[in-house]
Design an enzyme around this catalytic site. Structure first.
Site, PDB file in Angstrom:
ATOM      1  CE  LYS A 181     116.606  22.936  12.367  1.00  0.00           C
ATOM      2  NZ  LYS A 181     116.105  23.526  11.159  1.00  0.00           N
TER       3      LYS A 181
ATOM      4  CB  ILE B 262     110.288  22.771  13.520  1.00  0.00           C
ATOM      5  CG1 ILE B 262     109.604  24.112  13.814  1.00  0.00           C
ATOM      6  CG2 ILE B 262     110.341  21.887  14.759  1.00  0.00           C
ATOM      7  CD1 ILE B 262     110.130  24.874  15.008  1.00  0.00           C
TER       8      ILE B 262
ATOM      9  CG  MET C 260     110.922  34.199   9.054  1.00  0.00           C
ATOM     10  SD  MET C 260     109.337  33.676   8.334  1.00  0.00           S
ATOM     11  CE  MET C 260     109.707  33.933   6.599  1.00  0.00           C
TER      12      MET C 260
ATOM     13  N   GLY D 156     105.894  40.207  15.031  1.00  0.00           N
ATOM     14  CA  GLY D 156     105.079  39.584  16.074  1.00  0.00           C
ATOM     15  C   GLY D 156     103.643  40.059  16.138  1.00  0.00           C
TER      16      GLY D 156
ATOM     17  CG  HIS E 190     103.013  29.647   4.312  1.00  0.00           C
ATOM     18  ND1 HIS E 190     104.366  29.934   4.469  1.00  0.00           N
ATOM     19  CD2 HIS E 190     102.772  29.696   2.982  1.00  0.00           C
ATOM     20  CE1 HIS E 190     104.903  30.133   3.279  1.00  0.00           C
ATOM     21  NE2 HIS E 190     103.963  29.990   2.373  1.00  0.00           N
TER      22      HIS E 190
HETATM   23  C1  GAR Z   1     103.199  36.316   8.692  1.00  0.00           C
HETATM   24  O1  GAR Z   1     102.692  36.832   7.488  1.00  0.00           O
HETATM   25  C2  GAR Z   1     103.368  34.812   8.590  1.00  0.00           C
HETATM   26  O2  GAR Z   1     102.370  34.191   7.841  1.00  0.00           O
HETATM   27  C3  GAR Z   1     104.705  34.731   7.903  1.00  0.00           C
HETATM   28  O3  GAR Z   1     105.487  35.714   8.540  1.00  0.00           O
HETATM   29  C4  GAR Z   1     104.637  36.797   8.906  1.00  0.00           C
HETATM   30  C5  GAR Z   1     104.903  37.172  10.350  1.00  0.00           C
HETATM   31  O4  GAR Z   1     104.217  38.342  10.696  1.00  0.00           O
HETATM   32  N1  GAR Z   1     105.263  33.421   8.014  1.00  0.00           N
HETATM   33  C6  GAR Z   1     105.908  32.796   7.046  1.00  0.00           C
HETATM   34  O5  GAR Z   1     106.129  33.296   5.972  1.00  0.00           O
HETATM   35  C7  GAR Z   1     106.375  31.387   7.391  1.00  0.00           C
HETATM   36  N2  GAR Z   1     106.795  30.690   6.233  1.00  0.00           N
HETATM   37  P1  GAR Z   1     104.162  38.818  12.222  1.00  0.00           P
HETATM   38  O6  GAR Z   1     105.599  38.773  12.748  1.00  0.00           O
HETATM   39  O7  GAR Z   1     103.659  40.232  12.155  1.00  0.00           O
HETATM   40  O8  GAR Z   1     103.244  37.902  12.964  1.00  0.00           O
END
Ligand code: GAR
Length: 195
Positions: A68, A96, A93, A15, A112
């Site tokens: 879902k 939607i 992850m 987060g 992303h």
């Molecule tokens: C981030 O790097 C985001 O881009 C990635 O998860 C991480 C979350 O980090 N998202 C994906 O890979 C979506 N396909 P965080 O929990 O520290 O914000």
């Protein structure tokens, strides 16, 4: 009218993007009210962050639902109760589904960790390292039914540090935090504020 959009942030992990967006909103640097964190991982660190910030947490485990549609309907009911208008995915992850997509047309954005359309899906940083690319990056885009396929809002390149996925990831995270905030500022610019 200058009402701030009500926003829910969807996250499954640490987060850090939620934190940066939350802090920007509280500091008055982002014209939005973050009213909820939605997670599919009730024990994720993002829940601790949301609780510390006094933000409502909507935490459902998909495995507790028979489909879902049922899972997303439960989320949707909470979002409607909170009068949420925009959804911001920040490390959520999961794809939607149509239940939530149909309820928020053109009102869902995602970040992303790659220069889409390269390396969609899971472990985008690992995919980039494996392919030996020298440049990867970050993309903010609208969410549609596909896997990281929606209309692109912004992108920024990040140089890969050869053989060092950890440092590369740190670079990407730093760029994400800036780019997400900047992109959302543009998206929700208060009306009448000029350019
Ligand atoms: C981030 O790097 C985001 O881009 C990635 O998860 C991480 C979350 O980090 N998202 C994906 O890979 C979506 N396909 P965080 O929990 O520290 O914000």
């Amino acid at each position: 009218m200058n009402n701030k959009p009500k926003v829910a942030i969807f996250a499954s992990g640490s987060g850090s993007n939620f934190q940066v967006i939350m802090d920007a909103s509280r500091a008055g640097d982002l014209h939005a009210d973050i009213v909820a964190v939605v997670t599919d991982k009730p024990h994720a660190f993002v829940v601790d962050r949301a609780t510390a910030a006094g933000v409502s947490v909507v935490a459902f485990s998909p495995k507790d639902f028979s489909s879902k549609v049922d899972y997303e309907t439960a989320i949707l009911q909470e979002l409607q109760q909170l009068e949420v208008e925009w959804l911001v995915l920040a490390g959520y992850m999961r794809l939607i589904g149509e239940t939530i997509l149909d309820a928020f047309p053109h009102k869902i954005v995602n970040i992303h960790p790659s220069l889409l359309p390269s390396f969609p899906g899971k472990d985008a940083i690992g995919q980039a390292m494996e392919h030996g690319v020298k440049i990867t990056g970050v993309t903010v885009h609208y969410v549609d039914a596909g896997m990281d396929t929606g209309e692109i809002l912004s992108q920024q390149a990040v140089e890969v540090i050869n053989g060092d996925p950890k440092k590369t990831e740190q670079r990407i995270h730093a760029v994400e935090h800036e780019l997400y905030t900047k992109t959302l500022q543009q998206l929700w610019r208060p009306t009448g504020s000029g350019s």
